[in-house]
Write a protein that holds these residues in place. Sequence first.
Motif, PDB file in Angstrom:
ATOM      1  N   ASN A  28     -15.851 -29.562  31.518  1.00 31.15           N
ATOM      2  CA  ASN A  28     -15.077 -29.463  32.752  1.00 31.15           C
ATOM      3  C   ASN A  28     -13.752 -30.215  32.714  1.00 31.15           C
ATOM      4  OD1 ASN A  28     -17.169 -27.957  33.900  1.00 31.15           O
ATOM      5  ND2 ASN A  28     -18.240 -29.788  34.589  1.00 31.15           N
ATOM      6  N   ALA A  29     -13.752 -31.405  32.116  1.00 37.24           N
ATOM      7  CA  ALA A  29     -12.547 -32.228  32.134  1.00 37.24           C
ATOM      8  C   ALA A  29     -11.658 -31.977  30.925  1.00 37.24           C
ATOM      9  CB  ALA A  29     -12.930 -33.711  32.203  1.00 37.24           C
ATOM     10  N   GLU A  30     -12.266 -31.903  29.734  1.00 32.88           N
ATOM     11  CA  GLU A  30     -11.480 -31.783  28.508  1.00 32.88           C
ATOM     12  C   GLU A  30     -11.258 -30.342  28.070  1.00 32.88           C
ATOM     13  OE1 GLU A  30     -10.148 -34.379  27.289  1.00 32.88           O
ATOM     14  OE2 GLU A  30     -11.226 -35.926  28.401  1.00 32.88           O
ATOM     15  N   ASN A  31     -12.131 -29.418  28.495  1.00 31.56           N
ATOM     16  CA  ASN A  31     -12.036 -28.010  28.084  1.00 31.56           C
ATOM     17  C   ASN A  31     -11.993 -27.879  26.555  1.00 31.56           C
ATOM     18  OD1 ASN A  31     -11.924 -26.564  30.659  1.00 31.56           O
ATOM     19  ND2 ASN A  31     -10.015 -27.674  30.956  1.00 31.56           N
ATOM     20  N   LEU A  32     -12.983 -28.481  25.905  1.00 31.28           N
ATOM     21  CA  LEU A  32     -13.017 -28.524  24.448  1.00 31.28           C
ATOM     22  C   LEU A  32     -14.223 -27.773  23.888  1.00 31.28           C
ATOM     23  CD1 LEU A  32     -12.172 -32.291  23.807  1.00 31.28           C
ATOM     24  CD2 LEU A  32     -10.689 -30.339  23.361  1.00 31.28           C
ATOM     25  N   PRO A  33     -14.095 -27.205  22.688  1.00 30.95           N
ATOM     26  CA  PRO A  33     -15.292 -26.737  21.973  1.00 30.95           C
ATOM     27  C   PRO A  33     -16.185 -27.932  21.651  1.00 30.95           C
ATOM     28  CG  PRO A  33     -13.283 -25.871  20.990  1.00 30.95           C
ATOM     29  CD  PRO A  33     -12.861 -26.924  21.954  1.00 30.95           C
ATOM     30  N   LEU A  34     -17.451 -27.667  21.372  1.00 27.52           N
ATOM     31  CA  LEU A  34     -18.421 -28.748  21.179  1.00 27.52           C
ATOM     32  C   LEU A  34     -19.171 -28.542  19.868  1.00 27.52           C
ATOM     33  CD1 LEU A  34     -19.936 -31.211  22.415  1.00 27.52           C
ATOM     34  CD2 LEU A  34     -21.501 -29.569  23.474  1.00 27.52           C
ATOM     35  N   ILE A  35     -19.222 -29.591  19.053  1.00 31.88           N
ATOM     36  CA  ILE A  35     -20.041 -29.595  17.850  1.00 31.88           C
ATOM     37  C   ILE A  35     -21.077 -30.707  18.000  1.00 31.88           C
ATOM     38  CG2 ILE A  35     -20.118 -29.932  15.358  1.00 31.88           C
ATOM     39  CD1 ILE A  35     -17.393 -28.771  15.108  1.00 31.88           C
ATOM     40  N   ILE A  36     -22.351 -30.337  17.933  1.00 25.56           N
ATOM     41  CA  ILE A  36     -23.449 -31.298  18.068  1.00 25.56           C
ATOM     42  C   ILE A  36     -24.072 -31.491  16.687  1.00 25.56           C
ATOM     43  CG2 ILE A  36     -25.682 -31.758  19.149  1.00 25.56           C
ATOM     44  CD1 ILE A  36     -24.855 -29.923  21.442  1.00 25.56           C
ATOM     45  N   VAL A  67     -24.120 -23.722  31.148  1.00 28.77           N
ATOM     46  CA  VAL A  67     -22.874 -23.316  31.815  1.00 28.77           C
ATOM     47  C   VAL A  67     -21.641 -23.666  30.980  1.00 28.77           C
ATOM     48  CG1 VAL A  67     -23.899 -23.513  34.105  1.00 28.77           C
ATOM     49  CG2 VAL A  67     -22.774 -25.500  33.103  1.00 28.77           C
ATOM     50  N   TYR A  68     -21.840 -24.020  29.707  1.00 29.13           N
ATOM     51  CA  TYR A  68     -20.693 -24.383  28.877  1.00 29.13           C
ATOM     52  C   TYR A  68     -19.832 -23.152  28.628  1.00 29.13           C
ATOM     53  CZ  TYR A  68     -18.411 -27.853  25.949  1.00 29.13           C
ATOM     54  OH  TYR A  68     -17.520 -28.775  25.447  1.00 29.13           O
ATOM     55  N   ARG A  69     -18.523 -23.301  28.779  1.00 22.12           N
ATOM     56  CA  ARG A  69     -17.614 -22.157  28.736  1.00 22.12           C
ATOM     57  C   ARG A  69     -16.887 -22.003  27.404  1.00 22.12           C
ATOM     58  NH1 ARG A  69     -15.917 -25.056  33.091  1.00 22.12           N
ATOM     59  NH2 ARG A  69     -13.880 -25.329  32.110  1.00 22.12           N
ATOM     60  N   HIS A  70     -17.118 -22.908  26.477  1.00 17.04           N
ATOM     61  CA  HIS A  70     -16.404 -22.913  25.211  1.00 17.04           C
ATOM     62  C   HIS A  70     -17.402 -22.827  24.057  1.00 17.04           C
ATOM     63  CE1 HIS A  70     -13.170 -24.232  27.843  1.00 17.04           C
ATOM     64  NE2 HIS A  70     -13.939 -25.233  28.236  1.00 17.04           N
ATOM     65  N   PRO A  71     -16.939 -22.553  22.839  1.00 19.50           N
ATOM     66  CA  PRO A  71     -17.881 -22.450  21.710  1.00 19.50           C
ATOM     67  C   PRO A  71     -18.662 -23.743  21.499  1.00 19.50           C
ATOM     68  CG  PRO A  71     -15.747 -21.526  21.124  1.00 19.50           C
ATOM     69  CD  PRO A  71     -15.562 -22.186  22.446  1.00 19.50           C
ATOM     70  N   VAL A  72     -19.946 -23.598  21.191  1.00 19.10           N
ATOM     71  CA  VAL A  72     -20.822 -24.735  20.918  1.00 19.10           C
ATOM     72  C   VAL A  72     -21.503 -24.489  19.571  1.00 19.10           C
ATOM     73  CG1 VAL A  72     -22.812 -26.096  21.680  1.00 19.10           C
ATOM     74  CG2 VAL A  72     -21.255 -25.110  23.374  1.00 19.10           C
ATOM     75  N   PHE A  73     -21.315 -25.415  18.628  1.00 18.14           N
ATOM     76  CA  PHE A  73     -21.964 -25.349  17.329  1.00 18.14           C
ATOM     77  C   PHE A  73     -22.970 -26.487  17.228  1.00 18.14           C
ATOM     78  CE2 PHE A  73     -17.676 -23.619  15.675  1.00 18.14           C
ATOM     79  CZ  PHE A  73     -18.000 -22.347  16.110  1.00 18.14           C
TER      80      PHE A  73
END
Length: 296
Positions: A28-36, A67-73
């Motif tokens: 919501n704040a950073e609007n970033l893709p996410l790698i876990i 509800v994540y709106r960006h790519p998640v790996f």
Amino acid sequence: ETVLAQAGQVWFPDSAHKTATAIRDFNNAENLPLIIFANWRGFSGGTRDMYGEILKFGAMIVDELRVYRHPVFVYIPPNGELRGGAWVVVDPTINEERMEMYADEESRGGILEPPGICEVKFRDKDQKAAMHRLDPVLLELDQEPEANQAEIAAREAQLLPMYTQVAHEFADLHDRSGRMLAKGVIRDVVKWENARKYFFDRLQRRLTTDDLGVECNANRSVVEERLLSLALQNGVEWDDDAAVTKWLCDDAEMVKSEVSSIEHDAKIDNAIQTLGKLDEKALQHVLEKFSQAGTN
């Protein structure tokens, strides 16, 4: 101040809440893709953790990924493992449109660890049955079981550690990346030394296709399906992320023109479905309206 010792590779109420909050901020704040980088054996399930609402904070991780709106790996690193409830809260089926899971060749993944699955599927009685089926010494002793009870018990005790070790190794084979890929629970096996370039290329492709999906107001899967046929026509290697991204950028105008037709086709399909629900009289009335609009 109370200092509590906490085991590694385990989610506790505070760390689970921190994970969920971080995912929410990235979205919501950073609007970033996410790698876990997933290396968890599960959630702590003690009485203190239940009072600390570990279930609620674990569910918060699922809610934020849903509800994540960006790519998640999700990537299981070398010698890392993903077990139990930890797998459940980062499983790609939570948000199939955005999430993808990968694993290194030396990683492990599964709900139960090998000793745990053997306790359920291959207990002592099952191991002893295998011994009596396979071991030539026991097969000979079984010819007169009552007279050889002591020898049979001694032989079983001698073989039990070896059978247990083999069982654990066999169960471990089911937790490796090759088996995960065969079962379809991960998208690909990625070596650690190639991970940076692999995820860079994959992320570039995902961001490009996501932008196309936003422009034509369509799901990524629909966009990918349309692009697949177009890529094959242009001789583009579909499984090469870098090549696909380069093609999307080099032929941007042609690709956008093709993808923009998705929204147009969707509107036509919706109109056909709506008209199909009308009875014959109502449909005739609609056609008259269209005819009048055409003459005007």
